[in-house]
Structure formats: structure tokens, C-alpha cells
Design an enzyme around this catalytic site. Sequence first.
Site, PDB file in Angstrom:
ATOM      1  CE  LYS A  76      -3.114  27.227 -23.122  1.00  0.00           C
ATOM      2  NZ  LYS A  76      -2.863  27.522 -21.693  1.00  0.00           N
ATOM      3  CB  SER A 151      -3.539  24.290 -19.444  1.00  0.00           C
ATOM      4  OG  SER A 151      -3.280  25.677 -19.553  1.00  0.00           O
ATOM      5  CB  SER A 175      -1.221  26.990 -17.625  1.00  0.00           C
ATOM      6  OG  SER A 175      -2.181  26.203 -16.974  1.00  0.00           O
TER       7      SER A 175
END
Lengths: 484, 478
Positions: A76, A151, A175
Site C-alpha cells: 500500500k 482506503s 480500511s
Amino acid sequence: MKDLSLNELNQGLKNKDFSSVELTQYYLNQIKDLNTEINAFITIDEEKSIQQAQQADQLISQNHISELTGIPIAQKDIFCASSWKTTCGSKMLDNFYAPYDSMVVDLFNKCGAINLGKTNMDEFAMGSSNETSYFGAVKNPWNIDFVPGGSSGGSAAAVASGMAPAATATDTGGSIRQPASLCNLTGLKPTYGLVSRFGMIAFASSLDQAGPMAKTAEDCALMLNVMADFDERDSTSIKRDKENYTQSLNASLQGKTIGIPKEFFNDELNDDVKIILEKVMQAYQSLGVNIKEISLPNSQLSIPVYYVIAPAEASSNLSRYDGVKFGYRASNYKDLEEMYLKTREEGFGDEVKRRILVGTYVLSAGYYDAYYLKAQKIRRLIADDFTKAFTECDLILAPSSPSTAFKIGDKTEDPVAMYMQDMYTISTNLAGLPAISAPAGFINKMPIGFQLIGNYFEEAKILNFTHQYQSISDWHKYSPGGVL
Amino acid sequence: MTWDIVIGIETHVQLTTKTKIFSGASTEFGLPANENACLVSLAYPGTLPVLNKEAVMKAIKFGLAVDAQIAEYSVFARKNYFYPDLPKGYQISQFELPVVNHGHLEINNEGVNKKIRILRAHLEEDAGKSVHGIMDNKTGIDLNRAGTPLLEIVTEPDMSSAKEAIAYAKKLHNLVQWIGICDGNMQEGSFRCDVNVSVKPRGSDKLGTRREIKNLNSFRYMEQAINYEVSWQIEQIEDGHDIIQSTVLFNPDSGETKAMRSKEEANDYRYFPDPDLLPLKISQKDIDLIRDSLGELPEECLKKLTVDFKLNEADASIIVSDKKTYEFYQSLVASGLDAKITANWIVGNLFAKLNDHELSIDDCPIAQEQFILLIKRIMDQTISNNAGKKIFDLLWEDPDKNVDTLIDTLGLKQVSDVSAILPMIDEIIQNNPEMVEQFKSGKDKAFNALVGQVMKISKGKANPGQVSELLKEKLTKS
């Protein structure tokens, strides 16, 4: 190589069925084919990835192979990685190259895993649909008109579409779990303090926690074996003996108890989701698990509490992006104040600005007691509810998301509707507890997950329960464009 | 109308730790710009603060030295504001729960003792520095100092004159160096005071509105600034104006204080507990360990000097004004020297000389063993005090010289031999019958003149005490 588990990839590398370079190249090719449409990656660097794979192949040839050696992992873009651009999904950091590795990236590097690229995400992890990214929305591989959740939407879409075997992610209010739910993946948010936050760009420090996103509980366990480690550079990192999370995956669940919080299974719960969760309960009952109703009386306060605490911390954490030292700086300004204003006006997107404003407001003189202090008190009550509940059950079953994925653009005009996406996940962040989301089925051809919440440091138990479910179900085996 | 002056002081004391309060970067002063700006100092994304234990121990040490309460549980908070030399956009400080609470320091101002209450002392990080004028039209940022540990020490408004404020500041300055938590270097900013000043009609219970004079780093400026500020406030009130609470800066060139623009101080700091740091918990065991390492404090040493060594308050205060001087004095007395003569020599001669040359005791050119020998020779009456001063000056010029050699080569040895002095006394009595007569009729002056005569014919070598004694004996007998 498609659809192989991490364990199978490890076997393949060990048996020299394929090399790490071949494996990495395979995924890089997948990315070339699919990323233009899905937009799961912000940064790809073939050269760096292949170089790492060559080093891994050397290790493997010398029989220095651990569970993830030679396996490509998508990171990420919230994790700083030395010499990789790290944007956190923001224009503010579009030019930012960290001169250091985050602890998470460092741990993967040390075990010989390959950094496959940096995945797209909501800007500074603020969002539940991956639409707030400066680098554009990520598409849900199950239907590209739909959001992948957020997210960690880039990580989810990358794994779900077969561009990566597994990915790292972070979870501040859901998330990891909500995108896992929306993309038919297994995603674990560990206990706060289990995975170091060093080098992970902060959104809300007291809530942020990194975890794995993969296809199965077993893959998550292998990832967590690498990620969970004490780090003296993070004062909230907890020093404890290392656990092997794969060890108890096959333990029997006979006589165990799953708690069902009545506050989550009420009239507000979507009927289709309810039916799916009831099937999950039945599956667990077939494994000898008792189902028991429990109560989390303060859980309905989670969203308002979260949207005081998280923005408050974020407003302070994001003050460092001022154009002075690194990142974006406005090009025209007449004095310091205008440089600040223009830099932040131009560098941040709307959702980030909205949360900075909210956070600044709730911390202001005269409002602190009414908002921040009160929210902290309720946070304690929410945590106490869980402590009490765990005297009655091993794990708590809950929805992961209120519904399957929604269409891109559907909720962008209504921030509160967007915030409600995390109504079932936020309370565990407030309490600091571990929780997983795993595939539970499909509604109108779109996947949805179930959530299991555990007591502090009971990741092994959560993974055991999830693995057992996955050994009698096959939802997790479905991939987009498959049999559905 | 007469006025009461009310003064409270906040002092930023830079703690002498090797590394910064929340990172491993060095705190060394005077390096090229940004040499000590590590990733944490630069507030790079994802970097986190880790508390330096040494800074905490030094804060506790201070708390114990001022007889304060050490908080078992204290909390670091973020003080949020934007400034280019504040890299994170917030300063980590302690707000609601500081590590040290409720202590006191006793000051002595012109012979009067007064207890100044210390409300609190808290740990925080220093900011960096904005550097103007080295680049065209641009401001440079030097983050070497960013993250240096500070202890902010806040008094109650217990001082009522500039003199008391200075006495407090000096006492504190001495104490923090004495206990080894601060180097006391005011030029380098290691010890800076913010002084809150207000005035009220004499005897009134209601405090006046205060103004805060920021960042005073010299005692002289502090005194000037307070005196100016007090007269200014009185003048304003007497002219019918209200005092507006504000922050002011002292301009040493004009000798005036001037309010900062209201924009510069209009800040809502939005304090909240720093989620990156756990609350600071201090055990009784830690406190006891630090207490054991504290050693004698200046107050106790002062008492020892005045009570045990019978020194006068003034000399004793000078000796304890600095730990090194005190230790020097202690080692001299321990080597067998007389407490009083030694004190006189340190305060009267050594200090005068050091001050003339702007040197500290560390830089004294005279070797300690020669200094001890010199005082010994005075004590055993080998030389007179005056001869001692002569030798002291010569040693200062040439530290390689030896006291005994100097006594010999200069012939400074005083005559203490009765058989040598008596004939001289007889001679003088014989030659000065008038003076003897005057003495006998009660004129003391005549006696001193006779001693002088004896000293003169001995060429200054006779022991004056002995001459005086023998002469008196002789005159009263006959």
C-alpha cells in the site's frame, strides 16, 4: 501461477517449478494487462522488482528460503519504501521519495519478499471507496463500475484481479476489512500495537494499524508472521514473544462460542446481508461452535466518536505538509502565510480538507471538552463493552460492510453516507481490537464478507476460525470473471 | 499612588542530554546548519517520537532539588501551530499533567530570604531556527536545535522587584548547573527566561493585567527590561490607560519593551495528548535512585560554610555560586588548610584575578598544589599575607614557578624568631622615647607607629603579629 496460494507459491519456488524472477515477471505482466483499467497501482518499477527477485533466486538457490522468500507482495502506498515514490494517494506527496523503509517494508525485504509496486489508496487513507485518491478512483475487479472500497482499495483490487498474490494494507476505521468484503478477500486488522507504525504515513495515530490482505486466512497468517514484530522506533509497538499464526489454523472449534451482537443484527441491517451472515452462523454451528447473543450497548456511538477522534489526530498529523521541507509547494506566493495556504489548498483534496477542518474545530479552545474529551470517554465505554462481551464468547461475528460495493460516484456527494460504510468496523479500531473480514457470499453477483472480532492479541484464534470456515466453504475461491 | 510589582518567571532550561528528546540525533551546539536534523527532526512522514530517558531523569532531578512532587503519571501533549522552524506543525510538550509540580526555591535578596514557589516544570522539545539575511530574499531554516530537550520551569507570581527576579534567576541558573542538568550557557540559549510583569495599587488583592517579556537571555537585560516594563505600566495606568495582556519583546539597544503584533500571538494551540507517545509513568524506585545520585545541594553547602566553617554569608554565597568553586574550596580545606584563610584567598584574591581576566575557575593558570602551598606558608607564618599576594601574582604570570623557591629567591621569609625580633624592638624603644611616652598616656596610634618602625628595620620580614605581641608585652611591663 494464477490463483496459487502463498503456500503453493512457496512450494513452487522450493521445487524450482518457477523462479522468483519468473513469478515476479508473471505478476508484472498481469499488472501491464489489467492496471490501466483497474488503476490499483500508483507506482510500478519493474527494474527494482526484478532486481529483488534475482536476489531472492540467489537465496533460494542457496536454500535460504523462508515462507515468503521470492514472493511478490504489493505494498500500500502508505508505507515508505526506500527509493520508491511514496504518495499516500496525495498530490502533496507526488514528488516524495522516502530515504528509509517503513518497518513493514523492511520486514518483507528481510525475508526476501519482492516489492511488486505501490498500491492506490484514498488520499491519506481517508475514504471508503478509493475515490479520494489524487491518482484516480480504483475499479472493483468484480464490476468496474463499482468501487473496491477503501482506503486500501488498491491493495484489494490488485489481489482480487490477480495482479498480486497478496498485499499489505492499513485499517484506521475499516480500511482493510471493508475493501476485503467488497472484493471477496480475507483481510486482517491486527491488535493496535502488534505491527509497527514506523514509516507508515499517519492518518489517525491512535487508530492506524497495518495488516495483510490476501485470498485466505492461511495467506493472512503467513503475512502476519512477517509483519508482527516489536519496533523500538514506535512507542506504541508492543513487546511480546513472536507467534506463529499458521500453527493453530487447523485447531478444532468444537465447543467454542461466537457472540452475535444484537445491536448489529437489528432492523437496520440489510436483509440480504443478514441472510448471508445467518448462513455463516450455520456453517460455524456445523463445526461445533455455539452461537450466543451478546450486547455492545455503546457501539452505535462509534461513528460520531470516530469522526471526532480521527479528524482531530489527522488535523495535527497533517500539519507537517506545509511546503517547507518536502512534498508539494505552491509555485506562486507572496509571503509565508500565502505559501502555507496555497500549498495546502492545492496539495490536499476535498475529503482531507474536510477532516482537517473538522479536527481543527473539535480541538479548538472552548470545544475540546465537548467533543474530543467526551469522545475519548465514550471510546473507553466502547472498549469496555467488548471486554465484557469476551467473557461470554470467543469471537464476535459482525457484518463487515453494510452492503456490497456501490457504484463509483454514488456517495461522493454525501460524506455522511460514505462514513456509514464503516459502521460495523469502526468500534474495533476505537477499542484497539483485532478483526478480520472474509468472503461470505454474493449478492447480485457482487461479493460480501463477514467480520470476526477477537480479544486483544487473539489473531491466531481469529485466523483459526476463519480458516476452519474456509475449509468448509469455497466463496474465497471465486475470482472475477470466474464461474459467476 | 504607590504600586506593588508582581513578577512570575518561566524559564526554558536546555537539558544536557547527548541526544534529542524524541530522537537519536545529537544535541551538539555550533555545528553547520541542519547537521543534526535527522528524519524525526525533519518530521518526515511515518517517523515517530521515542522519549529519551535521560531527559526524564534530569527533569526528576530538578524536581527533587526544589523539593517538588514528581508526578507518577504525566502526559505529553501536542501544541499545534504553524511555523517554518516547527517541522511537525506541533511542538510536543506537557500541558495538563506535567512531570514536576509544586516545588520552591529560596532566594536571598540584599540579606532578606524569600521563598519563591515553583508551580510546575514540564518537559518539551525546542524548535529550530529561522535564519534571515544569508540568502537573497529567502529565509533559511536550521533544524539543529529542533527537538533539543527543554525543561520549562514556571514560578508563581512571587517576586516583587526586578532585584528579586534576578536573584531567583541567578539562583535557578546556579542550581541547574549544580545538579548537572544544564550547561547554563546563556549566549547559546541554554537558559532563557520569559518574565510576566504586572503592577497593582499597594496592598490591593486584585492582580493587575500582566505582560510577558519573552526570551531574556542575560541577567542585565532582564533587570533593564523589568524596570522599564514596570515604569511603563505605572505610567500607562496613571495616565488612565488599561494594560492589555500581551507578549512583549525587549530591545537591548533602546532599553525598551514593545508588544509583538497581536497576530503573532493570536494562537489557539489546540492542545491534545500526543497519541504517538504513551503516558509517562515514573516509579518510586526510579525517584529514589535519582534522589540518591543528587548529592549536596547549594543550600546545604551554604549552611555548612556559614555554620560549620563560620564563614560570613557573603563569602559563603560566592563560594557556592558555582559547584566547581565549591568543590575547589572543599578540596583545599580537606587538604588541611584553614577554612577562613582559604575562603579569603578564594574570594578576595583568586576571584578578583579570575574576574579581571574573565576566566572561570577551570581556566585558573595556577596549579592547585601551588595554591595550597601558598596558603600553607601563610598559615605557618613563613610569609606574611602581603608577601603571599606578591607570590600569587608571580605564580599567575608564570605557573611553572614554585612557591618555596619564590620565597627563597625573593627573601620573603618572615622572621618569627623571638631572639631576632627582640633586639629590634629594644632598639626602637630606645630610639623613640617620645612615642613610648605617648603610648603610655593612652594614644593607640603611637603603638602602630612603633610596630611600623620595627617592621621597617626588619625590612618587612618580621612577623607583624609577633612584633605587635612582643612590643605590647615589653611596653606594658616596663
